[in-house]
Design a protein around this motif. Structure first.
Motif, PDB file in Angstrom:
ATOM      1  N   LEU A   1     -71.658 -16.730-129.608  1.00 52.44           N
ATOM      2  CA  LEU A   1     -72.857 -17.550-129.778  1.00 52.44           C
ATOM      3  C   LEU A   1     -73.402 -17.440-131.199  1.00 52.44           C
ATOM      4  CD1 LEU A   1     -74.692 -16.620-126.464  1.00 52.44           C
ATOM      5  CD2 LEU A   1     -73.285 -18.632-126.907  1.00 52.44           C
TER       6      LEU A   1
ATOM      7  N   PHE B   1     -76.916 -17.631-133.559  1.00 56.46           N
ATOM      8  CA  PHE B   1     -78.370 -17.466-133.489  1.00 56.46           C
ATOM      9  C   PHE B   1     -78.998 -17.972-134.778  1.00 56.46           C
ATOM     10  CE2 PHE B   1     -76.592 -14.207-130.720  1.00 56.46           C
ATOM     11  CZ  PHE B   1     -77.354 -14.368-129.576  1.00 56.46           C
TER      12      PHE B   1
ATOM     13  N   THR C   1     -80.353 -19.576-128.358  1.00 58.89           N
ATOM     14  CA  THR C   1     -79.382 -19.670-129.445  1.00 58.89           C
ATOM     15  C   THR C   1     -79.820 -20.721-130.463  1.00 58.89           C
ATOM     16  OG1 THR C   1     -78.095 -21.227-128.131  1.00 58.89           O
ATOM     17  CG2 THR C   1     -77.446 -18.903-128.015  1.00 58.89           C
TER      18      THR C   1
END
Length: 93
Positions: free
Chosen positions: A15, A17, A56
């Protein structure tokens, strides 16, 4: 209300961020820090897991059930060398 997707901690590495803060209220930020310190104590002393809800860069919300090993000034360290930026965390319970 946003949909929260349940994921495994190993998927967090994939993921992205962003650097912006997801919480805007100062009292809610303080509560998050308190909850993170509590989660760290539970993780280190009792090996207990907590649910961490975070956002996210693409503004999707996820929840992971995991043990918190360490809380730094900017990141939370989970098992297997996985990190979540504190500014991305919406809730800890």
């Amino acid at each position: 209300m946003k949909t929260i997707e349940i994921i495994q901690k190993e998927q967090i590495k994939d993921l992205k961020f962003c650097k912006r803060e997801v919480l805007h209220d100062e009292m809610v930020k303080r509560r998050r820090n308190f909850d993170l310190m509590r989660a760290q104590a539970l993780g280190n002393l009792l090996k207990s897991k907590v649910n961490i809800t975070f956002e996210t860069a693409d503004e999707k919300s996820y929840q992971v059930n995991t043990t918190v090993w360490a809380v730094g000034s900017d990141f939370v360290c989970l098992k297997s060398d996985i990190y979540i930026p504190i500014n991305a965390i919406l809730e800890v319970d």
